[in-house]
Design a protein around this motif. Sequence first.
Motif, PDB file in Angstrom:
ATOM      1  N   PRO A  52       0.836  -1.212   0.000  1.00  0.00           N
ATOM      2  CA  PRO A  52       0.000   0.000   0.000  1.00  0.00           C
ATOM      3  C   PRO A  52       0.865   1.254   0.000  1.00  0.00           C
ATOM      4  CG  PRO A  52      -0.784  -1.578   1.630  1.00  0.00           C
ATOM      5  CD  PRO A  52       0.525  -2.105   1.135  1.00  0.00           C
ATOM      6  N   GLY A  53       0.553   2.168  -0.886  1.00  0.00           N
ATOM      7  CA  GLY A  53       1.290   3.420  -0.953  1.00  0.00           C
ATOM      8  C   GLY A  53       0.483   4.535  -0.321  1.00  0.00           C
ATOM      9  N   ILE A  54       0.861   4.947   0.890  1.00  0.00           N
ATOM     10  CA  ILE A  54       0.120   5.977   1.610  1.00  0.00           C
ATOM     11  C   ILE A  54       1.118   6.889   2.319  1.00  0.00           C
ATOM     12  CG2 ILE A  54      -0.131   4.570   3.704  1.00  0.00           C
ATOM     13  CD1 ILE A  54      -2.956   5.799   4.025  1.00  0.00           C
ATOM     14  N   ASP A  55       0.788   8.161   2.391  1.00  0.00           N
ATOM     15  CA  ASP A  55       1.632   9.133   3.097  1.00  0.00           C
ATOM     16  C   ASP A  55       1.206   9.130   4.563  1.00  0.00           C
ATOM     17  OD1 ASP A  55       2.550  11.613   4.271  1.00  0.00           O
ATOM     18  OD2 ASP A  55       2.968  12.317   2.237  1.00  0.00           O
ATOM     19  N   ASP A  56       2.027   8.528   5.406  1.00  0.00           N
ATOM     20  CA  ASP A  56       1.661   8.379   6.821  1.00  0.00           C
ATOM     21  C   ASP A  56       1.411   9.720   7.501  1.00  0.00           C
ATOM     22  OD1 ASP A  56       1.989   5.716   6.377  1.00  0.00           O
ATOM     23  OD2 ASP A  56       3.571   5.407   7.867  1.00  0.00           O
ATOM     24  N   ASP A  57       2.263  10.706   7.232  1.00  0.00           N
ATOM     25  CA  ASP A  57       2.109  12.006   7.902  1.00  0.00           C
ATOM     26  C   ASP A  57       0.779  12.651   7.541  1.00  0.00           C
ATOM     27  OD1 ASP A  57       4.549  11.743   9.133  1.00  0.00           O
ATOM     28  OD2 ASP A  57       5.645  12.938   7.645  1.00  0.00           O
ATOM     29  N   LYS A  58       0.410  12.609   6.265  1.00  0.00           N
ATOM     30  CA  LYS A  58      -0.850  13.220   5.841  1.00  0.00           C
ATOM     31  C   LYS A  58      -2.044  12.419   6.348  1.00  0.00           C
ATOM     32  CE  LYS A  58       1.257  15.392   1.816  1.00  0.00           C
ATOM     33  NZ  LYS A  58       1.443  15.397   0.354  1.00  0.00           N
ATOM     34  N   ALA A  59      -1.906  11.119   6.360  1.00  0.00           N
ATOM     35  CA  ALA A  59      -2.992  10.288   6.889  1.00  0.00           C
ATOM     36  C   ALA A  59      -3.209  10.567   8.367  1.00  0.00           C
ATOM     37  CB  ALA A  59      -2.669   8.817   6.660  1.00  0.00           C
ATOM     38  N   LEU A  60      -2.119  10.712   9.131  1.00  0.00           N
ATOM     39  CA  LEU A  60      -2.244  10.982  10.565  1.00  0.00           C
ATOM     40  C   LEU A  60      -2.828  12.368  10.821  1.00  0.00           C
ATOM     41  CD1 LEU A  60       1.047   9.374  11.910  1.00  0.00           C
ATOM     42  CD2 LEU A  60      -1.301   8.572  12.279  1.00  0.00           C
ATOM     43  N   GLN A  61      -2.469  13.350  10.001  1.00  0.00           N
ATOM     44  CA  GLN A  61      -3.082  14.677  10.140  1.00  0.00           C
ATOM     45  C   GLN A  61      -4.593  14.589   9.939  1.00  0.00           C
ATOM     46  OE1 GLN A  61      -1.245  18.291   8.327  1.00  0.00           O
ATOM     47  NE2 GLN A  61       0.312  16.853   7.582  1.00  0.00           N
ATOM     48  N   SER A  62      -5.012  13.818   8.933  1.00  0.00           N
ATOM     49  CA  SER A  62      -6.442  13.684   8.635  1.00  0.00           C
ATOM     50  C   SER A  62      -7.171  12.968   9.757  1.00  0.00           C
ATOM     51  CB  SER A  62      -6.619  12.927   7.312  1.00  0.00           C
ATOM     52  OG  SER A  62      -5.914  13.569   6.267  1.00  0.00           O
ATOM     53  N   LEU A  63      -6.589  11.878  10.247  1.00  0.00           N
ATOM     54  CA  LEU A  63      -7.208  11.131  11.344  1.00  0.00           C
ATOM     55  C   LEU A  63      -7.227  11.947  12.627  1.00  0.00           C
ATOM     56  CD1 LEU A  63      -5.624   7.635  10.635  1.00  0.00           C
ATOM     57  CD2 LEU A  63      -8.055   8.227  10.434  1.00  0.00           C
ATOM     58  N   ASP A  64      -6.203  12.750  12.839  1.00  0.00           N
ATOM     59  CA  ASP A  64      -6.156  13.557  14.053  1.00  0.00           C
ATOM     60  C   ASP A  64      -7.250  14.618  14.054  1.00  0.00           C
ATOM     61  OD1 ASP A  64      -4.618  13.963  16.569  1.00  0.00           O
ATOM     62  OD2 ASP A  64      -4.430  16.000  15.755  1.00  0.00           O
ATOM     63  N   PHE A  65      -7.625  15.098  12.876  1.00  0.00           N
ATOM     64  CA  PHE A  65      -8.751  16.032  12.807  1.00  0.00           C
ATOM     65  C   PHE A  65     -10.024  15.352  13.306  1.00  0.00           C
ATOM     66  CE2 PHE A  65     -12.527  17.664  10.754  1.00  0.00           C
ATOM     67  CZ  PHE A  65     -12.423  19.033  10.948  1.00  0.00           C
ATOM     68  N   LEU A  66     -10.253  14.106  12.890  1.00  0.00           N
ATOM     69  CA  LEU A  66     -11.433  13.369  13.337  1.00  0.00           C
ATOM     70  C   LEU A  66     -11.401  13.172  14.849  1.00  0.00           C
ATOM     71  CD1 LEU A  66     -11.707  10.617  10.552  1.00  0.00           C
ATOM     72  CD2 LEU A  66     -12.623  12.947  10.560  1.00  0.00           C
ATOM     73  N   ARG A  67     -10.218  12.857  15.365  1.00  0.00           N
ATOM     74  CA  ARG A  67     -10.086  12.696  16.816  1.00  0.00           C
ATOM     75  C   ARG A  67     -10.402  13.994  17.536  1.00  0.00           C
ATOM     76  NH1 ARG A  67      -7.028  14.712  20.379  1.00  0.00           N
ATOM     77  NH2 ARG A  67      -5.725  15.737  18.801  1.00  0.00           N
ATOM     78  N   ARG A  68      -9.811  15.067  17.056  1.00  0.00           N
ATOM     79  CA  ARG A  68      -9.915  16.335  17.768  1.00  0.00           C
ATOM     80  C   ARG A  68     -11.337  16.906  17.742  1.00  0.00           C
ATOM     81  NH1 ARG A  68      -6.720  21.914  16.176  1.00  0.00           N
ATOM     82  NH2 ARG A  68      -7.671  23.206  17.812  1.00  0.00           N
ATOM     83  N   VAL A  69     -12.018  16.814  16.614  1.00  0.00           N
ATOM     84  CA  VAL A  69     -13.342  17.431  16.518  1.00  0.00           C
ATOM     85  C   VAL A  69     -14.330  16.772  17.479  1.00  0.00           C
ATOM     86  CG1 VAL A  69     -14.308  15.997  14.656  1.00  0.00           C
ATOM     87  CG2 VAL A  69     -14.995  18.402  14.851  1.00  0.00           C
ATOM     88  N   SER A  70     -14.129  15.477  17.742  1.00  0.00           N
ATOM     89  CA  SER A  70     -14.989  14.796  18.711  1.00  0.00           C
ATOM     90  C   SER A  70     -14.475  14.964  20.134  1.00  0.00           C
ATOM     91  CB  SER A  70     -15.096  13.304  18.364  1.00  0.00           C
ATOM     92  OG  SER A  70     -15.797  13.106  17.157  1.00  0.00           O
ATOM     93  N   GLU A  71     -13.162  14.851  20.324  1.00  0.00           N
ATOM     94  CA  GLU A  71     -12.584  14.957  21.663  1.00  0.00           C
ATOM     95  C   GLU A  71     -12.846  16.331  22.284  1.00  0.00           C
ATOM     96  OE1 GLU A  71      -8.099  15.108  22.747  1.00  0.00           O
ATOM     97  OE2 GLU A  71      -8.661  12.989  22.765  1.00  0.00           O
ATOM     98  N   GLU A  72     -12.861  17.371  21.464  1.00  0.00           N
ATOM     99  CA  GLU A  72     -13.110  18.717  21.971  1.00  0.00           C
ATOM    100  C   GLU A  72     -14.596  19.031  22.104  1.00  0.00           C
ATOM    101  OE1 GLU A  72     -10.853  21.708  19.941  1.00  0.00           O
ATOM    102  OE2 GLU A  72      -8.970  20.590  20.123  1.00  0.00           O
ATOM    103  N   GLY A  73     -15.442  18.026  21.865  1.00  0.00           N
ATOM    104  CA  GLY A  73     -16.873  18.199  22.072  1.00  0.00           C
ATOM    105  C   GLY A  73     -17.573  19.005  21.009  1.00  0.00           C
TER     106      GLY A  73
END
Length: 437
Positions: A237-258
């Motif tokens: 699989p060819g994926i940019d880990d840094d960009k993927a983690l930035q995208s996933l972290d947005f999902l984490r943050r928008v819910s974690e911050e309520g």
Amino acid sequence: MRVDSPAPSPPAGPDRRAFLAGGLAAAGLALAGCAPAATAGTGRTRLRQWNLFTGGDGARMVAMHERYTAEHPEVDLRPTTYLWGNPYYTKFAMGAAGGRSFDIGTLHLSRLRGLGAGTLIDPVPRDLLAEHGITEQTVQPNLWRKATVDGELYAIPFDTHLVVTYFNREVCAQAGVLDADGELTATRGAEQLFDLLAEVKAVTGQYGIVMDTTGAWRQFWSLYRQLGGELTLDGEPGIDDDKALQSLDFLRRVSEEGLAPPASDAPGTPANFQNGIAGLMLAGNWELPTFQDAGMDFGMRPFPDVFGAELGQGDSHAFVLPHRRDRDDEAVRAAVGYAAWMLKNSIAWAGGGHTPAYLPVAESAEYADLEPQAGYRDAARDVQLDPEAWFSGSAGRLTAEANSVMAGVHNGSTTPEQALRDFKAAVRKLIDTPAPI
């Protein structure tokens, strides 16, 4: 319709649509070559059309078919509707393999290669299509390119449907996040968006935005593509880990911050938006009729610019010609004529939220006057289709695997790092699985 979105709307019942009873048995008859001749002794050309439109989209399709039939008495149109997703695509593959079961079918453009362009799906005669005024110059360029495989046109794009932003005007007005025209203020970057969502949350008392956390792939792919991320599905699989983690972290943050619920499924998300627990919603444009029917005062605009562009994940419904064991020129001519008519009359289809692929309609004054559709019309030019692989695309296994691991980022049961590891492991297994076609 729910696509592809996503999960489909519940079927409205067969009513005037020809819902094929005993699907596999019927498909078996077709595979056995038991279908009657194209004219069947009536002097009319029989045109068997297969589609996956239920709910509101199904009702619109029925209405369009009634108009088509009234204007084309020489064609005996016989539409058949199957359930959205894998039930439809299983029957599609069986029918196309039989070579005589249907004359034209509906396909998500993201599934074109995986469902056998060049094997189960025949090329569209461009000269015949051009006789009806449908050419490369009259169809959304990005969709035409996607419909072309190895220089051959294998699909006729009908629409674009994608993830967009819905906003409750009453709530957003109280929050002070509307511009002078009553539209949602555009934001640039995650921080501006989070500030806006905090203002909206102060009004609702619960959340700023709601999204389908069980369908997190749509949000992830939108964000990842905003960062310019690529995903190759051949070999490792060819994926940019840094960009993927930035995208996933947005999902984490928008819910974690309520600012968004940690859990909201496909049917619950539009219900949550309609009930006012959030002033904004990320969802497919196919949800539009739900809120119009409810009498909500709402608007729509493209997916927010979180990482540099208003790009949203989406797809396109397209018409395709199944492979024929014995070429039937009359049936092919009728099928291409039908598809061309549907494109030219797609202003009716646009009422359900989809953006027409046929440029003379998409760029018409009549479409520009549609509200709130006009608020996201430009987003169709940059719709982000899923990466290419036999297991990718709408209702594909890639989406299912991504959703199963990424939902945990929203609810806090997994970290972005673990979700990425699990996603890459699932993708490796899919790559190692032989393609069924």
